[in-house]
Structure formats: C-alpha cells, structure tokens
Design an enzyme around this catalytic site. Structure first.
Site, PDB file in Angstrom:
ATOM      1  NE  ARG A 134      86.023  11.308 -50.917  1.00  8.00           N
ATOM      2  CZ  ARG A 134      86.747  11.834 -52.015  1.00  8.00           C
ATOM      3  NH1 ARG A 134      86.309  12.381 -53.197  1.00  8.00           N
ATOM      4  NH2 ARG A 134      88.011  11.499 -52.055  1.00  8.00           N
TER       5      ARG A 134
ATOM      6  CD  GLU B 148      93.984  11.140 -42.460  1.00  7.52           C
ATOM      7  OE1 GLU B 148      93.790  11.858 -41.412  1.00  7.52           O
ATOM      8  OE2 GLU B 148      94.955  10.525 -42.698  1.00  7.52           O
ATOM      9  CG  ASP B 149      88.422  10.366 -48.524  1.00  3.00           C
ATOM     10  OD1 ASP B 149      87.913  10.051 -47.592  1.00  3.00           O
ATOM     11  OD2 ASP B 149      88.242  10.500 -49.612  1.00  3.00           O
ATOM     12  CG  ASN B 150      92.780   5.226 -48.184  1.00  4.77           C
ATOM     13  OD1 ASN B 150      92.408   5.228 -46.916  1.00  4.77           O
ATOM     14  ND2 ASN B 150      92.548   4.020 -48.612  1.00  4.77           N
TER      15      ASN B 150
END
Ligand SMILES: [Zn+2]
Ligand SMILES: [Zn+2]
Length: 381
Positions: A348, A225-227
């Site tokens: 994204r 996952e993203d930050n």
C-alpha cells in the site's frame, strides 16, 4: 576407598546421637562403599534398631514418596510422552539439617537429600510407567513441591511448518488476543490466549489444539497480507510453536477448511532464528486519480532497475528488489500490475508513495491507491 568396617564406628556414633531413617543414614556412606541402595545400607548399619522418633534430617519424608509418585502419575495422565525430567523443592530446614550433619562429620562427596529424593522418585516413576528419565532435554518436566504437596508439569513445545492458501477475501491473517489476558492465556480463554478462531491464525491454532492439546500458539509468518488479500499458488509458509502440548505426534495431512487450505504440514525442530528470505508474486489492482496515459505505464518496467527504498518513522532504511513487472490497463482509472518482489515490500505504501522511493504515484504523476492485492505465490529461498 573405604570398607564397611572402617565406616561402622562413625556410623554408630551418628546413629547414637541422631535418629536417622535407613535412607538418610545409608546415604551418608553408600558412595564410599560403592553401594547403590541407601536403604539397605542404612538398615544394616542400624543393626535392625528402629527408633520411635522421626528421622532427624528428613522428618520421615522418605516414607511419603509413594504419595508424590501418585501426584506425578496423576498430573501426567493426559500427556503422551517418552522422556521426563524432575525438579524438586523441599523445606529449607531439611536442607539445613542435612548440611549440618554432613559438615559436622566431615562427610564429603555424598548425595544431598534433595538429589536422593529425586533419585528415589525417578526409580519409582520409571518402574511404574516405563518412561525414560532425561535431564538434558526431556519432553515433560515435573516440578514437585514437597512443601505444599503440589506437582506442576511443563511440556516441551513443538513447532510445525506449513503453508496456507486463502481463497476468499476478508479473512484476517492474525487473530485478536483475548481481551482479558492480552494473549498470555487465562481461564476465560481456556489458556489459549485467543477466544475466537476466525482468522488464518485462529483456524490453524484450533486444528493444532485439537491434534496436540497445548495452551497457546506462537506464529512466525513468512510475510503478511491484508484482510482483503487472497493467498494463492503454493501458499504462504508459516511456523507455529505449540506451547505445552499433551501429544507430540500426529499424522499431518493437507487440510481444507472454508476458504483456507493447509499444505506441507510437518513437525520441525524449531522456528528459524533469523527471518527467512523470500520472494512474492503479487497482483495489485491500482486506482489512479488522473486518467492513465499508456505511455506512462511503460515506465513501470524501470522498477526492476533500482531497488525500492523504504524509510521507517524510526529512521530505519531498507531496500527491496523488484525482479519482474507486468501490467494491464483495465479502465481509464484502473490498472493491474503483477510484480515479483523481495518479501516485505509494503504494498500500500509503495503505491501511495508513503516514504517509499520510487513509488507508483510519483512514477505515474498522479495519486494512486491499491484497491486490493493478492499473493499469487510465495517462494522461500
Ligand atoms: Zn531420613
Ligand atoms: Zn485469556
């Protein structure tokens, strides 16, 4: 099959020509006589005679085994273990003289001096510590170098499975490696390969270093996952291998740290060999360049009809299925979409339209970006 009287002439001949210690002389004949103590046999064969000279083969190495036993005990004093294995290094000249005597007198099927030293040390160590020798899959392995009198210890890694929930944005999943060793482990990072413990990886590693000791950790994540992403529901599964642990058992309870919680922790045999198949429920907040037409949004439902195709720069092509789509318009240029999708869909890129087809920007005829996306749940099949 021989008896004692058959071997005495040759034993006498060897003993006359070469000064051998009890252990080395006995070893040459104990197998044929089915005797277990080389030392007792050697003593008997020498008839109580003791030379002033050092043993021709081992240079009296057998008299120093207590010293090496101490090295083994000291190097393993911080480890909790039941089984052990041992590897031995000795001077090549000793091996050469051992080979020479055996071939000169045509002595076959006897233990080499290296095997015998290992056997003696195993006897001593097991007697002293009650640990069990296991040559196939020991929990710790000693590598004893009798040349420079050093003892290295390697402990078999352990693997833990668990799930984490991340309840605040801005926490990275992975930890940056130590600048000095790039993750291999060095003095600067206490051999952990990382110097900071602020990510999900860092927090989990720190907990397990405390519980099990160990040098480095190696993670197999079930997805990423993203930050800025939250990970909710039952959490993201992971496997972590702890290298060189000093403890192998510990009670593993659910744990809550600031914004990271750990669940279902358990020791497992190994990380899976192949990547696990999983599905994720992902809530994505999407910004659109043009104003959203509610009629266009309905097309999102079609995403479940065909797989999403992902093209990599390397030429690799993969497909991911979307099983369910829900959406809600938040404002003129923002909507929220919740999808259930096969793990590994690059979110994204799927929204922007970067080598992913179909994608949201094309579907809505306007450039779109994912402002943030959260994992509501992750299901492993
Ligand atoms: Zn000897
Ligand atoms: Zn380092």
């Amino acid at each position: 099959m021989s008896n004692y009287f058959q071997i005495t002439p040759i034993a006498n001949e060897i003993a006359k020509k070469y000064d051998l210690c009890d252990q080395c002389l006995g070893r040459l004949f104990s197998k044929q006589l089915h005797l277990s103590s080389n030392k007792l046999l050697g003593r008997k064969l020498k008839n109580g005679y003791d030379s002033k000279n050092k043993c021709y083969v081992c240079k009296n190495l057998f008299f120093t085994l207590d010293h090496f036993l101490k090295l083994m005990i000291n190097s393993s004093s911080n480890y909790v273990f039941k089984t052990y294995g041992i590897g031995i290094m000795i001077k090549p000249s000793i091996v050469d003289r051992d080979d020479f005597i055996r071939s000169k007198y045509n002595l076959k099927g006897i233990d080499s001096i290296k095997t015998d030293i290992a056997k003696e040390l195993i006897k001593l160590f097991t007697k002293k510590t009650k640990k069990i020798m296991d040559s196939l899959d020991p929990e710790i392995t000693f590598t004893l170098n009798l040349k420079d009198e050093s003892c290295q210890l390697r402990s078999k890694s352990i693997t833990i499975f668990g799930r984490y929930v991340k309840s605040r944005r801005g926490i990275p999943q992975k930890q940056k490696s130590c600048d000095n060793c790039f993750g291999k482990g060095c003095r600067m990072c206490d051999f952990h390969g990382i110097t900071e413990f602020e990510s999900v990886e860092g927090i989990i590693s720190k907990l397990f270093f405390k519980k099990f000791g160990g040098t480095t950790t190696k993670f197999s994540w079930i997805g990423g996952e993203d930050n800025s992403s939250l990970v909710l529901g039952s959490g993201r599964p992971f496997f972590v291998k702890i290298k060189n642990p000093s403890k192998r058992k510990s009670i593993l309870r659910d744990r809550k740290f600031d914004f990271i919680s750990l669940y279902n922790l358990k020791i497992v045999n190994a990380s899976p060999k192949k990547p696990l198949h999983f599905n994720s429920i992902i809530k994505i907040k999407i910004f659109t360049t043009s104003q959203i037409d509610s009629k266009d949004l309905k097309k999102l439902k079609d995403l479940t009809d065909t797989p999403i195709v992902i093209y990599e720069k390397s030429g690799k092509r993969s497909e991911k299925k979307i099983f369910d789509v829900k959406y809600r318009k938040n404002s003129k240029n923002v909507f929220t979409m919740t999808i259930t999708a096969e793990g590994g869909l690059p979110i994204r890129r799927f929204i922007v339209g970067d080598d992913v087809l179909p994608n949201i920007s094309i579907l809505l005829h306007t450039p779109c970006v994912a402002q943030e996306f959260d994992f509501l749940d992750i299901m492993v099949e």
